[in-house]
Design a protein around this motif. Sequence first.
Motif, PDB file in Angstrom:
ATOM      1  N   UNK A   1      89.592  45.634  63.292  1.00  0.00           N
ATOM      2  CA  UNK A   1      88.390  44.916  62.896  1.00  0.00           C
ATOM      3  C   UNK A   1      87.768  44.285  64.140  1.00  0.00           C
ATOM      4  N   UNK A   2      86.454  44.350  64.216  1.00  0.00           N
ATOM      5  CA  UNK A   2      85.695  43.786  65.328  1.00  0.00           C
ATOM      6  C   UNK A   2      84.700  42.792  64.746  1.00  0.00           C
ATOM      7  N   UNK A   3      84.675  41.573  65.284  1.00  0.00           N
ATOM      8  CA  UNK A   3      83.760  40.532  64.812  1.00  0.00           C
ATOM      9  C   UNK A   3      83.012  39.986  66.014  1.00  0.00           C
ATOM     10  N   UNK A   4      81.712  39.818  65.844  1.00  0.00           N
ATOM     11  CA  UNK A   4      80.881  39.262  66.895  1.00  0.00           C
ATOM     12  C   UNK A   4      80.225  37.984  66.375  1.00  0.00           C
TER      13      UNK A   4
ATOM     14  N   UNK B   1      77.467  35.060  73.313  1.00  0.00           N
ATOM     15  CA  UNK B   1      78.077  35.891  72.303  1.00  0.00           C
ATOM     16  C   UNK B   1      79.590  35.954  72.548  1.00  0.00           C
ATOM     17  N   UNK B   2      80.351  35.921  71.430  1.00  0.00           N
ATOM     18  CA  UNK B   2      81.805  36.000  71.507  1.00  0.00           C
ATOM     19  C   UNK B   2      82.265  37.148  70.621  1.00  0.00           C
ATOM     20  N   UNK B   3      83.237  37.900  71.098  1.00  0.00           N
ATOM     21  CA  UNK B   3      83.755  39.020  70.313  1.00  0.00           C
ATOM     22  C   UNK B   3      85.250  38.843  70.081  1.00  0.00           C
ATOM     23  N   UNK B   4      85.688  39.302  68.904  1.00  0.00           N
ATOM     24  CA  UNK B   4      87.088  39.185  68.511  1.00  0.00           C
ATOM     25  C   UNK B   4      87.521  40.485  67.858  1.00  0.00           C
ATOM     26  N   UNK B   5      88.785  40.824  68.014  1.00  0.00           N
ATOM     27  CA  UNK B   5      89.340  41.986  67.331  1.00  0.00           C
ATOM     28  C   UNK B   5      90.601  41.562  66.581  1.00  0.00           C
ATOM     29  N   UNK B   6      90.826  42.242  65.458  1.00  0.00           N
ATOM     30  CA  UNK B   6      91.971  41.932  64.610  1.00  0.00           C
ATOM     31  C   UNK B   6      92.601  43.232  64.148  1.00  0.00           C
ATOM     32  N   UNK B   7      93.910  43.287  64.168  1.00  0.00           N
ATOM     33  CA  UNK B   7      94.616  44.498  63.763  1.00  0.00           C
ATOM     34  C   UNK B   7      94.735  44.637  62.252  1.00  0.00           C
TER      35      UNK B   7
ATOM     36  N   UNK C   1      77.583  37.407  63.374  1.00  0.00           N
ATOM     37  CA  UNK C   1      76.431  38.302  63.543  1.00  0.00           C
ATOM     38  C   UNK C   1      76.734  39.724  63.083  1.00  0.00           C
ATOM     39  N   UNK C   2      77.880  40.251  63.494  1.00  0.00           N
ATOM     40  CA  UNK C   2      78.254  41.626  63.170  1.00  0.00           C
ATOM     41  C   UNK C   2      79.747  41.697  62.869  1.00  0.00           C
ATOM     42  N   UNK C   3      80.094  42.593  61.953  1.00  0.00           N
ATOM     43  CA  UNK C   3      81.492  42.892  61.666  1.00  0.00           C
ATOM     44  C   UNK C   3      81.607  44.405  61.507  1.00  0.00           C
ATOM     45  N   UNK C   4      82.605  44.981  62.146  1.00  0.00           N
ATOM     46  CA  UNK C   4      82.806  46.419  62.107  1.00  0.00           C
ATOM     47  C   UNK C   4      84.276  46.750  61.958  1.00  0.00           C
ATOM     48  N   UNK C   5      84.521  47.964  61.488  1.00  0.00           N
ATOM     49  CA  UNK C   5      85.848  48.557  61.574  1.00  0.00           C
ATOM     50  C   UNK C   5      85.721  49.645  62.640  1.00  0.00           C
ATOM     51  N   UNK C   6      86.611  49.601  63.617  1.00  0.00           N
ATOM     52  CA  UNK C   6      86.566  50.532  64.738  1.00  0.00           C
ATOM     53  C   UNK C   6      87.773  51.463  64.657  1.00  0.00           C
ATOM     54  N   UNK C   7      87.527  52.740  64.844  1.00  0.00           N
ATOM     55  CA  UNK C   7      88.596  53.728  64.909  1.00  0.00           C
ATOM     56  C   UNK C   7      88.476  54.448  66.245  1.00  0.00           C
ATOM     57  N   UNK C   8      89.577  54.590  66.941  1.00  0.00           N
ATOM     58  CA  UNK C   8      89.615  55.365  68.170  1.00  0.00           C
ATOM     59  C   UNK C   8      90.373  56.637  67.835  1.00  0.00           C
ATOM     60  N   UNK C   9      89.695  57.758  67.916  1.00  0.00           N
ATOM     61  CA  UNK C   9      90.292  59.034  67.549  1.00  0.00           C
ATOM     62  C   UNK C   9      89.913  60.084  68.577  1.00  0.00           C
ATOM     63  N   UNK C  10      90.905  60.679  69.195  1.00  0.00           N
ATOM     64  CA  UNK C  10      90.635  61.692  70.211  1.00  0.00           C
ATOM     65  C   UNK C  10      89.844  61.154  71.381  1.00  0.00           C
ATOM     66  N   UNK C  11      90.019  59.873  71.678  1.00  0.00           N
ATOM     67  CA  UNK C  11      89.303  59.266  72.783  1.00  0.00           C
ATOM     68  C   UNK C  11      87.896  58.811  72.437  1.00  0.00           C
ATOM     69  N   UNK C  12      87.437  59.076  71.220  1.00  0.00           N
ATOM     70  CA  UNK C  12      86.097  58.666  70.799  1.00  0.00           C
ATOM     71  C   UNK C  12      86.169  57.476  69.862  1.00  0.00           C
ATOM     72  N   UNK C  13      85.249  56.559  70.022  1.00  0.00           N
ATOM     73  CA  UNK C  13      85.173  55.407  69.135  1.00  0.00           C
ATOM     74  C   UNK C  13      84.238  55.683  67.968  1.00  0.00           C
ATOM     75  N   UNK C  14      84.695  55.362  66.777  1.00  0.00           N
ATOM     76  CA  UNK C  14      83.889  55.508  65.569  1.00  0.00           C
ATOM     77  C   UNK C  14      83.756  54.120  64.964  1.00  0.00           C
ATOM     78  N   UNK C  15      82.521  53.666  64.761  1.00  0.00           N
ATOM     79  CA  UNK C  15      82.277  52.318  64.260  1.00  0.00           C
ATOM     80  C   UNK C  15      81.655  52.378  62.873  1.00  0.00           C
TER      81      UNK C  15
END
Length: 102
Positions: free
Chosen positions: A42-45, A1-7, A53-67
């Motif tokens: 953006x997170x792509x797996x 599995x390979x993961x990528x992130x994009x701003x 396989x998977x694509x998500x938008x990730x937000x880090x807010x107050x130290x918590x990750x929201x996917x």
Amino acid sequence: MKTYTFESRDEAVEFLDKHNFKYYIPRVREYMRNIKDELKYYYVELSDSDEVKYCDIISISGGNGIKENFFDINKLNEFKDTAYNRVDRDNKYKEGIKNGYF
């Protein structure tokens, strides 16, 4: 599995186009417009055979990750006619801008 992130969405679109990804890639504000955040990306797996396989938008807010998942190959049939249809979703986005939703 390979993961990528994009701003940016543009980076994610370009990457996914190279992997023959034919589904709609949402803009961050479509999914997370009400979240006050520190970071969104953006997170792509990909599988080992380079299949998306998977694509998500990730937000880090107050130290918590929201996917927010916008593509899951295991749930494709649930959304194939609406959520992942590029033309339909682009039209809804343009309509949302016109009506002041975004």
